[in-house]
Design a protein around this motif. Structure first.
Motif, PDB file in Angstrom:
ATOM      1  N   ARG A   1       0.846  -1.198   0.000  1.00  0.00           N
ATOM      2  CA  ARG A   1       0.000   0.000   0.000  1.00  0.00           C
ATOM      3  C   ARG A   1       0.884   1.251   0.000  1.00  0.00           C
ATOM      4  O   ARG A   1       0.651   2.200  -0.760  1.00  0.00           O
ATOM      5  CB  ARG A   1      -0.930  -0.031   1.212  1.00  0.00           C
ATOM      6  CG  ARG A   1      -1.897   1.131   1.268  1.00  0.00           C
ATOM      7  CD  ARG A   1      -2.869   1.039   2.441  1.00  0.00           C
ATOM      8  NE  ARG A   1      -2.193   0.939   3.718  1.00  0.00           N
ATOM      9  CZ  ARG A   1      -2.170  -0.136   4.499  1.00  0.00           C
ATOM     10  NH1 ARG A   1      -2.778  -1.232   4.132  1.00  0.00           N
ATOM     11  NH2 ARG A   1      -1.529  -0.128   5.656  1.00  0.00           N
ATOM     12  N   PHE A   2       1.933   1.226   0.828  1.00  0.00           N
ATOM     13  CA  PHE A   2       2.872   2.339   0.902  1.00  0.00           C
ATOM     14  C   PHE A   2       3.514   2.596  -0.468  1.00  0.00           C
ATOM     15  O   PHE A   2       3.560   3.729  -0.942  1.00  0.00           O
ATOM     16  CB  PHE A   2       3.940   2.039   1.963  1.00  0.00           C
ATOM     17  CG  PHE A   2       5.171   2.883   1.849  1.00  0.00           C
ATOM     18  CD1 PHE A   2       5.187   4.175   2.332  1.00  0.00           C
ATOM     19  CD2 PHE A   2       6.329   2.388   1.244  1.00  0.00           C
ATOM     20  CE1 PHE A   2       6.325   4.960   2.220  1.00  0.00           C
ATOM     21  CE2 PHE A   2       7.456   3.158   1.140  1.00  0.00           C
ATOM     22  CZ  PHE A   2       7.455   4.452   1.630  1.00  0.00           C
ATOM     23  N   LEU A   3       4.019   1.549  -1.112  1.00  0.00           N
ATOM     24  CA  LEU A   3       4.697   1.709  -2.405  1.00  0.00           C
ATOM     25  C   LEU A   3       3.750   2.221  -3.485  1.00  0.00           C
ATOM     26  O   LEU A   3       4.143   3.040  -4.321  1.00  0.00           O
ATOM     27  CB  LEU A   3       5.351   0.403  -2.837  1.00  0.00           C
ATOM     28  CG  LEU A   3       6.606   0.024  -2.067  1.00  0.00           C
ATOM     29  CD1 LEU A   3       7.090  -1.367  -2.471  1.00  0.00           C
ATOM     30  CD2 LEU A   3       7.710   1.048  -2.266  1.00  0.00           C
ATOM     31  N   GLN A   4       2.499   1.766  -3.469  1.00  0.00           N
ATOM     32  CA  GLN A   4       1.527   2.275  -4.433  1.00  0.00           C
ATOM     33  C   GLN A   4       1.299   3.770  -4.224  1.00  0.00           C
ATOM     34  O   GLN A   4       1.265   4.552  -5.185  1.00  0.00           O
ATOM     35  CB  GLN A   4       0.200   1.525  -4.312  1.00  0.00           C
ATOM     36  CG  GLN A   4       0.247   0.106  -4.820  1.00  0.00           C
ATOM     37  CD  GLN A   4      -1.015  -0.671  -4.498  1.00  0.00           C
ATOM     38  OE1 GLN A   4      -1.802  -0.296  -3.633  1.00  0.00           O
ATOM     39  NE2 GLN A   4      -1.196  -1.780  -5.198  1.00  0.00           N
ATOM     40  N   ARG A   5       1.173   4.159  -2.975  1.00  0.00           N
ATOM     41  CA  ARG A   5       0.945   5.572  -2.666  1.00  0.00           C
ATOM     42  C   ARG A   5       2.172   6.410  -3.001  1.00  0.00           C
ATOM     43  O   ARG A   5       2.046   7.507  -3.548  1.00  0.00           O
ATOM     44  CB  ARG A   5       0.563   5.723  -1.197  1.00  0.00           C
ATOM     45  CG  ARG A   5      -0.820   5.175  -0.903  1.00  0.00           C
ATOM     46  CD  ARG A   5      -1.126   5.209   0.571  1.00  0.00           C
ATOM     47  NE  ARG A   5      -2.504   4.814   0.814  1.00  0.00           N
ATOM     48  CZ  ARG A   5      -3.051   4.753   2.015  1.00  0.00           C
ATOM     49  NH1 ARG A   5      -2.341   5.061   3.090  1.00  0.00           N
ATOM     50  NH2 ARG A   5      -4.302   4.397   2.157  1.00  0.00           N
ATOM     51  N   VAL A   6       3.357   5.919  -2.678  1.00  0.00           N
ATOM     52  CA  VAL A   6       4.592   6.651  -2.988  1.00  0.00           C
ATOM     53  C   VAL A   6       4.738   6.809  -4.490  1.00  0.00           C
ATOM     54  O   VAL A   6       5.087   7.887  -4.978  1.00  0.00           O
ATOM     55  CB  VAL A   6       5.828   5.954  -2.378  1.00  0.00           C
ATOM     56  CG1 VAL A   6       7.117   6.462  -2.994  1.00  0.00           C
ATOM     57  CG2 VAL A   6       5.862   6.169  -0.885  1.00  0.00           C
TER      58      VAL A   6
ATOM     59  N   ASP B   1       4.900  10.242  -9.117  1.00  0.00           N
ATOM     60  CA  ASP B   1       4.385  10.521 -10.458  1.00  0.00           C
ATOM     61  C   ASP B   1       3.798  11.932 -10.541  1.00  0.00           C
ATOM     62  O   ASP B   1       4.070  12.677 -11.487  1.00  0.00           O
ATOM     63  CB  ASP B   1       3.330   9.476 -10.828  1.00  0.00           C
ATOM     64  CG  ASP B   1       2.920   9.554 -12.278  1.00  0.00           C
ATOM     65  OD1 ASP B   1       3.816   9.628 -13.150  1.00  0.00           O
ATOM     66  OD2 ASP B   1       1.690   9.535 -12.546  1.00  0.00           O
ATOM     67  N   GLU B   2       3.027  12.314  -9.533  1.00  0.00           N
ATOM     68  CA  GLU B   2       2.440  13.662  -9.515  1.00  0.00           C
ATOM     69  C   GLU B   2       3.524  14.735  -9.455  1.00  0.00           C
ATOM     70  O   GLU B   2       3.461  15.737 -10.179  1.00  0.00           O
ATOM     71  CB  GLU B   2       1.498  13.807  -8.323  1.00  0.00           C
ATOM     72  CG  GLU B   2       0.225  13.013  -8.451  1.00  0.00           C
ATOM     73  CD  GLU B   2      -0.607  13.047  -7.176  1.00  0.00           C
ATOM     74  OE1 GLU B   2      -0.406  13.963  -6.339  1.00  0.00           O
ATOM     75  OE2 GLU B   2      -1.460  12.150  -7.016  1.00  0.00           O
ATOM     76  N   ILE B   3       4.497  14.562  -8.575  1.00  0.00           N
ATOM     77  CA  ILE B   3       5.580  15.546  -8.449  1.00  0.00           C
ATOM     78  C   ILE B   3       6.370  15.625  -9.748  1.00  0.00           C
ATOM     79  O   ILE B   3       6.689  16.715 -10.235  1.00  0.00           O
ATOM     80  CB  ILE B   3       6.500  15.205  -7.253  1.00  0.00           C
ATOM     81  CG1 ILE B   3       5.741  15.401  -5.936  1.00  0.00           C
ATOM     82  CG2 ILE B   3       7.776  16.038  -7.283  1.00  0.00           C
ATOM     83  CD1 ILE B   3       6.480  14.891  -4.702  1.00  0.00           C
ATOM     84  N   ALA B   4       6.689  14.467 -10.327  1.00  0.00           N
ATOM     85  CA  ALA B   4       7.455  14.442 -11.581  1.00  0.00           C
ATOM     86  C   ALA B   4       6.693  15.156 -12.692  1.00  0.00           C
ATOM     87  O   ALA B   4       7.285  15.932 -13.459  1.00  0.00           O
ATOM     88  CB  ALA B   4       7.763  13.001 -11.983  1.00  0.00           C
TER      89      ALA B   4
ATOM     90  N   VAL C   1      12.667   9.755 -12.648  1.00  0.00           N
ATOM     91  CA  VAL C   1      12.913   9.767 -11.204  1.00  0.00           C
ATOM     92  C   VAL C   1      13.453   8.384 -10.862  1.00  0.00           C
ATOM     93  O   VAL C   1      12.844   7.373 -11.186  1.00  0.00           O
ATOM     94  CB  VAL C   1      11.628  10.057 -10.402  1.00  0.00           C
ATOM     95  CG1 VAL C   1      11.923  10.017  -8.908  1.00  0.00           C
ATOM     96  CG2 VAL C   1      11.038  11.404 -10.799  1.00  0.00           C
ATOM     97  N   ILE C   2      14.618   8.375 -10.198  1.00  0.00           N
ATOM     98  CA  ILE C   2      15.314   7.137  -9.885  1.00  0.00           C
ATOM     99  C   ILE C   2      15.419   6.986  -8.370  1.00  0.00           C
ATOM    100  O   ILE C   2      15.584   7.975  -7.653  1.00  0.00           O
ATOM    101  CB  ILE C   2      16.732   7.140 -10.498  1.00  0.00           C
ATOM    102  CG1 ILE C   2      16.645   7.330 -12.008  1.00  0.00           C
ATOM    103  CG2 ILE C   2      17.474   5.857 -10.164  1.00  0.00           C
ATOM    104  CD1 ILE C   2      17.989   7.563 -12.657  1.00  0.00           C
TER     105      ILE C   2
ATOM    106  N   ASP D   1      12.166  14.838   0.380  1.00  0.00           N
ATOM    107  CA  ASP D   1      11.436  15.649   1.366  1.00  0.00           C
ATOM    108  C   ASP D   1      10.040  16.002   0.866  1.00  0.00           C
ATOM    109  O   ASP D   1       9.076  15.975   1.633  1.00  0.00           O
ATOM    110  CB  ASP D   1      12.203  16.930   1.697  1.00  0.00           C
ATOM    111  CG  ASP D   1      13.466  16.662   2.500  1.00  0.00           C
ATOM    112  OD1 ASP D   1      13.520  15.624   3.204  1.00  0.00           O
ATOM    113  OD2 ASP D   1      14.410  17.480   2.416  1.00  0.00           O
ATOM    114  N   ARG D   2       9.920  16.325  -0.408  1.00  0.00           N
ATOM    115  CA  ARG D   2       8.609  16.658  -0.968  1.00  0.00           C
ATOM    116  C   ARG D   2       7.678  15.450  -0.960  1.00  0.00           C
ATOM    117  O   ARG D   2       6.488  15.582  -0.723  1.00  0.00           O
ATOM    118  CB  ARG D   2       8.761  17.215  -2.386  1.00  0.00           C
ATOM    119  CG  ARG D   2       9.360  18.640  -2.370  1.00  0.00           C
ATOM    120  CD  ARG D   2       9.563  19.151  -3.755  1.00  0.00           C
ATOM    121  NE  ARG D   2      10.945  18.774  -4.096  1.00  0.00           N
ATOM    122  CZ  ARG D   2      11.517  18.995  -5.250  1.00  0.00           C
ATOM    123  NH1 ARG D   2      10.841  19.568  -6.221  1.00  0.00           N
ATOM    124  NH2 ARG D   2      12.766  18.657  -5.467  1.00  0.00           N
ATOM    125  N   VAL D   3       8.251  14.276  -1.213  1.00  0.00           N
ATOM    126  CA  VAL D   3       7.438  13.058  -1.195  1.00  0.00           C
ATOM    127  C   VAL D   3       6.938  12.784   0.229  1.00  0.00           C
ATOM    128  O   VAL D   3       5.764  12.477   0.427  1.00  0.00           O
ATOM    129  CB  VAL D   3       8.232  11.848  -1.747  1.00  0.00           C
ATOM    130  CG1 VAL D   3       7.461  10.548  -1.563  1.00  0.00           C
ATOM    131  CG2 VAL D   3       8.563  12.059  -3.225  1.00  0.00           C
TER     132      VAL D   3
END
Length: 179
Positions: free
Chosen positions: A128-133, A138-141, A149-150, A166-168
């Protein structure tokens, strides 16, 4: 939890390394913007995962106390059996030894089931965490026009200005605060 976290990071690192050959050709193109995100740090800093870790730790402690209680009961039964073993008939000895073996197997099964349940709960929380991250990255990029993004562990060097970790963390905490 450490094994699963390590597996997630290794997988992300391998995916990042697979992208590196295309990175070399992408850097020569005009307008290419690269960023990195430290997923391990995000996992350690977001409120939700801290709450998950605390919840899992409490659950582990509770389950361990129950395992200890059951183990002590088996040990008491074993000690009682050893004390009066010589006075029992062969049939009674056999029955008591079978009872002891059954109790030991039940204890082992209980322990294994607990381990599996805890591992499943941890894996579900991390998925769930990885899906949300991934959605947040994706939104920030997209918003900041990053081409790629790597995961940070796959990069030897990159200027700190392109680290979006930090933004994530901030975006994740604002959207998915621990309940």
């Amino acid at each position: 939890m450490l094994k699963t976290t390590r597996l997630v990071l290794v997988t992300l690192t391998l995916l990042g390394l697979l992208a590196l050959p295309s990175l070399a050709s992408a850097q020569s193109a005009d307008g290419v913007r690269l960023a990195v995100v430290d997923v391990a740090r995000v996992m350690n800093e977001v409120d939700e995962m801290r709450a998950v870790r605390r919840r899992l730790e409490r659950d582990i402690e509770r389950r361990q106390a129950e395992v200890n209680r059951r183990r002590e009961a088996v040990e008491r039964f074993e000690a009682e059996l050893a004390e009066g073993f010589e006075m029992l008939t062969d049939e009674a000895r056999q029955r008591r030894l079978q009872d002891l073996q059954r109790q030991m197997m039940e204890l082992q099964e209980y322990f294994m089931n607990n381990q599996q349940e805890l591992a499943r709960a941890e894996m579900e929380a991390q998925q769930r965490f990885l899906q949300r991250v991934t959605a947040i990255v994706d939104e920030i990029a997209n918003r900041e026009n990053f081409t790629l993004v790597i995961e940070r562990s796959a990069v030897l060097f990159m200027s700190s200005g392109n680290d979006i970790t930090d933004r994530v963390v901030t975006a994740y905490n604002s959207r998915h605060s621990a309940r």
